[in-house]
Design a protein around this motif. Structure first.
Motif: not given
Length: 113
Positions: A34-35, A67-68, A94-95, A101-106
């Protein structure tokens, strides 16, 4: 090889631009770290204009996590102007995997591992 920069004010888009509705994104290194957070202001098939929340240096190549849609897309930074920047996508989206997802939005996504 990158095309030469165009004079200020000259249109250089290849694909037509479409406005988005404040689409949240996260800017990530090519290694997946993450930046910073941002918002896509408008986009096209080839790139996007992103409002970022911190004026700090970024690497020339990044990954944009939408994120959406929960997708990742490699990009190169083409221009920056204060808190806005333009990126050119380097390929299709790409999905994101469940782990990404957990690492970037959890919870605690902005803290280093």
């Amino acid at each position: 090889m990158e095309p030469p920069p165009l004079p200020t004010g000259q249109e250089s888009r290849i694909a037509s631009r479409r406005r988005t509705r404040l689409r949240p994104v996260k800017l990530v290194t090519t290694g997946g770290r993450f930046i910073q957070d941002g918002t896509t202001l408008d986009s096209s098939a080839n790139g996007a204009r992103i409002l970022r929340y911190e004026a700090r240096p970024l690497p020339a190549r990044i990954v944009v996590f939408d994120e959406s849609e929960r997708t990742l897309r490699a990009a190169s930074i083409v221009w920056t102007d204060a808190m806005e920047m333009g990126v050119r996508f380097a390929g299709p989206a790409r999905a994101a995997s469940p782990a990404e997802i957990t690492r970037l939005s959890g919870r605690y996504y902005a803290l280093p591992d």
